[in-house]
Design an enzyme around this catalytic site. Structure first.
Site, PDB file in Angstrom:
ATOM      1  CB  VAL A  16       6.214  -7.409   9.979  1.00 53.09           C
ATOM      2  CG1 VAL A  16       6.714  -5.975   9.832  1.00 53.09           C
ATOM      3  CG2 VAL A  16       5.813  -7.660  11.424  1.00 53.09           C
ATOM      4  N   GLY A  17       4.969  -6.136   7.167  1.00 54.65           N
ATOM      5  CA  GLY A  17       5.393  -5.578   5.866  1.00 54.65           C
ATOM      6  C   GLY A  17       4.968  -6.434   4.694  1.00 54.65           C
ATOM      7  CG  ASP A  29      -3.811  -0.680   5.748  1.00 54.63           C
ATOM      8  OD1 ASP A  29      -4.516  -0.789   4.730  1.00 54.63           O
ATOM      9  OD2 ASP A  29      -2.653  -1.111   5.815  1.00 54.63           O
TER      10      ASP A  29
HETATM   11  O1  PMV Z   1       0.590  -2.981   1.589  1.00 55.87           O
HETATM   12  P1  PMV Z   1      -0.304  -2.213   2.479  1.00 55.87           P
HETATM   13  O2  PMV Z   1      -1.180  -3.073   3.336  1.00 55.87           O
HETATM   14  O3  PMV Z   1       0.408  -1.145   3.244  1.00 55.87           O
HETATM   15  O4  PMV Z   1      -1.357  -1.462   1.510  1.00 55.87           O
HETATM   16  C1  PMV Z   1      -0.953  -0.410   0.686  1.00 55.87           C
HETATM   17  C2  PMV Z   1      -2.134   0.033  -0.113  1.00 55.87           C
HETATM   18  C3  PMV Z   1      -1.873   1.274  -0.959  1.00 55.87           C
HETATM   19  O5  PMV Z   1      -3.111   1.577  -1.581  1.00 55.87           O
HETATM   20  C4  PMV Z   1      -0.836   1.012  -2.021  1.00 55.87           C
HETATM   21  C5  PMV Z   1      -1.420   2.456  -0.106  1.00 55.87           C
HETATM   22  C6  PMV Z   1      -2.473   2.944   0.856  1.00 55.87           C
HETATM   23  O6  PMV Z   1      -2.081   3.678   1.788  1.00 55.87           O
HETATM   24  O7  PMV Z   1      -3.657   2.658   0.682  1.00 55.87           O
END
Ligand code: PMV
Length: 304
Positions: free
Chosen positions: A85-86, A135
């Site tokens: 997570v995170g 995502d």
């Molecule tokens: O860390 P993650 O998987 O939430 O990816 C964030 C990627 C960013 O480009 C920084 C933000 C986004 O929403 O794409």
């Protein structure tokens, strides 16, 4: 009735952060999945590693929003995940997409894959503020794909699936995507003349990377990943731990290694094959990271 759906996490080969500014990115679904089981129930419950709640925006904001946005009757929802997570691997998107997939099927809502991906993206935006479509679209469609944020839908090309080993190095330091996107935003406002060309350069990785991915030239892809990592460091989303894992992975024989996702903590991703991949796993573990050996996955959201 009971319905179970699962959806994959993802890694970024190129383009995180710049994608928030409309630039292209290439990401791939990986063989780490979140499974969601929906069961008819008199009472609304959401059960995960975080606890068991009803609709609860403090504990389960993403799943609570999924349920409310589809206005479905009471169900019990159980979430199991292989995705840390995170940590930049798209755990929240996988949970959202698997939940939407399961609810769509349980209640015969007739949502297409694109509708599920779009609903998932809207939920991520509502819960966390800014979110690119990466995502949620990768988790829905699976595969290795190019994201063009302005296009409709934003998935402009499904590429040849990455077919080497993918090694993830987790620093186990939690990072907030929202905060990091905010920090980059501050730099962008302060130094647009410096930041815009960096984002434009990051955009080029996706273009130059496509023929390399199509040929299976992972040495070339790795070289671009290394340059992309340098630019992520430049825009302030690196950390000593992330850099350490990146360099030990490269020294152990990875073709390329970089931060994946928001940075600040979370994970790096390295590409390698066979014995070199084993050495990368060992090197990451030896330097205090949590190594996960995985591969790309063609499968997006799916029943079970
Ligand atoms: O860390 P993650 O998987 O939430 O990816 C964030 C990627 C960013 O480009 C920084 C933000 C986004 O929403 O794409």
């Amino acid at each position: 009735m009971t319905t179970t759906h699962s959806a994959p996490g993802k890694i970024y080969l190129f383009g995180e952060h710049a994608v928030v500014y409309g630039k292209r990115a290439i990401a791939s679904a990986i063989n780490l999945r979140t499974t969601v089981t929906v069961r008819e129930s008199a009472r609304m419950t959401i059960a995960s590693l975080l606890g068991t709640t009803g609709i609860d925006y403090a504990v389960h904001p993403y799943i609570s929003r999924c349920i409310e946005s589809l206005s479905v009757p009471a169900v019990s929802i159980k979430i199991d995940s292989e995705i840390p997570v995170g940590s930049g691997l798209g755990s929240s998107a996988a949970a959202v997409i698997a939940t939407l997939g399961a609810l769509n099927s349980e209640f015969d809502l007739g949502m297409s894959c694109t509708a599920i991906a779009e609903a998932g993206h809207a939920i991520e935006r509502e819960v966390q503020g800014a979110a690119s479509p990466t995502d949620t679209f990768v988790s829905t469609m699976g595969g290795t794909i190019m994201i063009t944020p302005g296009a409709s839908p934003p998935v402009s090309a499904k590429l040849r699936l990455i077919d080497c080993d993918i090694v993830i190095g987790d620093t186990r330091e939690f990072s907030s995507t929202k905060e990091l996107v905010g920090d980059v935003g501050v730099l962008h406002e302060r130094y647009p003349v410096i930041m815009n060309p960096i984002f434009d350069t990051i955009d080029c990785f996706s273009e130059i990377g496509v023929p390399l991915i199509e040929k299976g030239d992972y040495r070339g892809v790795g070289e671009l990943m290394n340059i992309n990592h340098g630019l992520l460091d430049a825009i302030g989303v690196g950390s000593a731990k992330l850099s350490r894992l990146v360099y030990v992975a490269r020294d152990a024989g990875a073709w390329g290694a970089k931060i994946t996702g928001a940075g600040g903590g979370g994970c790096i991703v390295a590409l390698a094959r066979g014995v070199a991949a084993d050495s990368v796993v060992q090197a990451i573990s030896d330097s205090g990271g949590h190594a996960i050996a995985t591969s790309a996955s063609e499968e997006g959201v799916a029943a079970w």
